[in-house]
Write a protein that holds these residues in place. Structure first.
Motif, PDB file in Angstrom:
ATOM      1  N   ALA A  25       0.694  -1.236  -0.026  1.00  0.00           N
ATOM      2  CA  ALA A  25       0.122  -0.452  -0.240  1.00  0.00           C
ATOM      3  C   ALA A  25       0.593   1.583  -0.542  1.00  0.00           C
ATOM      4  O   ALA A  25       0.129   2.564  -0.583  1.00  0.00           O
ATOM      5  CB  ALA A  25      -1.095   0.343   1.059  1.00  0.00           C
ATOM      6  N   LEU A  26       1.858   1.384   0.910  1.00  0.00           N
ATOM      7  CA  LEU A  26       2.958   2.181   1.091  1.00  0.00           C
ATOM      8  C   LEU A  26       3.735   2.296  -0.365  1.00  0.00           C
ATOM      9  O   LEU A  26       3.553   4.236  -1.262  1.00  0.00           O
ATOM     10  CB  LEU A  26       4.069   2.178   1.997  1.00  0.00           C
ATOM     11  N   TYR A  27       4.124   1.704  -1.404  1.00  0.00           N
ATOM     12  CA  TYR A  27       4.470   1.674  -2.755  1.00  0.00           C
ATOM     13  C   TYR A  27       3.503   2.006  -3.669  1.00  0.00           C
ATOM     14  O   TYR A  27       3.419   3.157  -4.573  1.00  0.00           O
ATOM     15  CB  TYR A  27       4.646   0.264  -3.185  1.00  0.00           C
ATOM     16  N   ALA A  28       2.016   1.756  -3.647  1.00  0.00           N
ATOM     17  CA  ALA A  28       0.823   2.190  -4.671  1.00  0.00           C
ATOM     18  C   ALA A  28       0.575   3.430  -4.139  1.00  0.00           C
ATOM     19  O   ALA A  28       0.529   4.525  -4.734  1.00  0.00           O
ATOM     20  CB  ALA A  28      -0.309   1.334  -4.227  1.00  0.00           C
ATOM     21  N   TYR A  29       0.922   3.615  -2.855  1.00  0.00           N
ATOM     22  CA  TYR A  29       0.712   5.891  -2.323  1.00  0.00           C
ATOM     23  C   TYR A  29       1.775   6.423  -3.195  1.00  0.00           C
ATOM     24  O   TYR A  29       1.299   7.732  -3.044  1.00  0.00           O
ATOM     25  CB  TYR A  29       0.768   5.216  -0.867  1.00  0.00           C
ATOM     26  N   LEU A  30       2.854   5.981  -2.622  1.00  0.00           N
ATOM     27  CA  LEU A  30       4.053   7.079  -2.729  1.00  0.00           C
ATOM     28  C   LEU A  30       4.584   6.828  -4.315  1.00  0.00           C
ATOM     29  O   LEU A  30       5.311   7.946  -5.205  1.00  0.00           O
ATOM     30  CB  LEU A  30       5.292   6.585  -2.187  1.00  0.00           C
ATOM     31  N   THR A  31       4.626   5.526  -5.515  1.00  0.00           N
ATOM     32  CA  THR A  31       4.673   5.619  -6.925  1.00  0.00           C
ATOM     33  C   THR A  31       4.217   6.196  -7.992  1.00  0.00           C
ATOM     34  O   THR A  31       2.463   5.797  -7.815  1.00  0.00           O
ATOM     35  CB  THR A  31       5.200   4.138  -6.881  1.00  0.00           C
ATOM     36  N   PRO A  32       4.120   6.901  -8.635  1.00  0.00           N
ATOM     37  CA  PRO A  32       3.739   7.553  -9.566  1.00  0.00           C
ATOM     38  C   PRO A  32       3.379   6.122 -10.470  1.00  0.00           C
ATOM     39  O   PRO A  32       4.242   5.239 -10.771  1.00  0.00           O
ATOM     40  CB  PRO A  32       4.653   8.188 -10.460  1.00  0.00           C
ATOM     41  N   LEU A  33       2.402   6.116 -11.714  1.00  0.00           N
ATOM     42  CA  LEU A  33       1.281   5.296 -12.403  1.00  0.00           C
ATOM     43  C   LEU A  33       1.309   4.378 -11.595  1.00  0.00           C
ATOM     44  O   LEU A  33       1.124   2.877 -12.661  1.00  0.00           O
ATOM     45  CB  LEU A  33       2.813   5.401 -13.497  1.00  0.00           C
ATOM     46  N   THR A  34       0.803   4.065 -10.249  1.00  0.00           N
ATOM     47  CA  THR A  34      -0.510   3.154 -10.298  1.00  0.00           C
ATOM     48  C   THR A  34      -1.118   3.360 -10.253  1.00  0.00           C
ATOM     49  O   THR A  34      -2.179   2.493 -10.228  1.00  0.00           O
ATOM     50  CB  THR A  34       0.713   3.054  -8.084  1.00  0.00           C
ATOM     51  N   GLY A  35      -1.971   4.503 -10.120  1.00  0.00           N
ATOM     52  CA  GLY A  35      -3.567   4.728 -10.230  1.00  0.00           C
ATOM     53  C   GLY A  35      -3.630   5.158  -9.538  1.00  0.00           C
ATOM     54  O   GLY A  35      -4.736   5.651  -9.202  1.00  0.00           O
ATOM     55  N   VAL A  36      -2.940   4.608  -8.410  1.00  0.00           N
ATOM     56  CA  VAL A  36      -3.649   5.202  -6.761  1.00  0.00           C
ATOM     57  C   VAL A  36      -2.819   5.953  -6.045  1.00  0.00           C
ATOM     58  O   VAL A  36      -3.023   6.161  -4.878  1.00  0.00           O
ATOM     59  CB  VAL A  36      -4.181   4.729  -6.299  1.00  0.00           C
TER      60      VAL A  36
END
Length: 121
Positions: A25-36
């Motif tokens: 979840a932290l990766y998805a929150y911080l990384t651009p282009l994850t959609g979220v």
């Protein structure tokens, strides 16, 4: 009588699954282009996974039956809510981590209580 690690296996599985969910979840929150990335939903799921990890530690340390029951109910609600939120965010691996956490909760619920251990000794 001291607790062996095998008696806390469910709480350990739940703790590890929560930390894995937190990392994803932290990766998805911080990384651009994850959609979220940067979304409130991803932040809430990140914090919920941290809370689940904390509750897993509390569950492992809980002595009384009432405390364990309350903790298990909170964990079950947290797993269901976090898993559903992860589905809405299209973060399938977080949902998989919450399912593994649910398996850990079931393992914990099947561990013998102190009264059962003394009766069979």
């Amino acid at each position: 009588m001291s607790q062996t690690p095998s008696r806390r296996l469910g709480a350990i599985v739940l703790f590890v699954a929560s930390l894995v969910g937190f990392a994803i979840a932290l990766y998805a929150y911080l990384t651009p282009l994850t959609g979220v990335n940067g979304s409130l939903g991803a932040l809430v799921v990140t914090l919920a996974c941290l809370l689940l990890a904390l509750l897993a530690l509390v569950l492992a340390a809980a002595k009384g039956r009432g405390g364990r029951v309350v903790c298990r109910v909170l964990i079950l609600a947290g797993l269901a809510g976090t898993g559903f939120a992860a589905l809405l965010l299209h973060q399938w691996w977080i949902t998989v981590a919450m399912i593994v956490g649910l398996i850990g909760l079931v393992i914990d619920m099947n561990r013998p209580t102190a009264s059962h251990r003394h009766a069979h000794s």
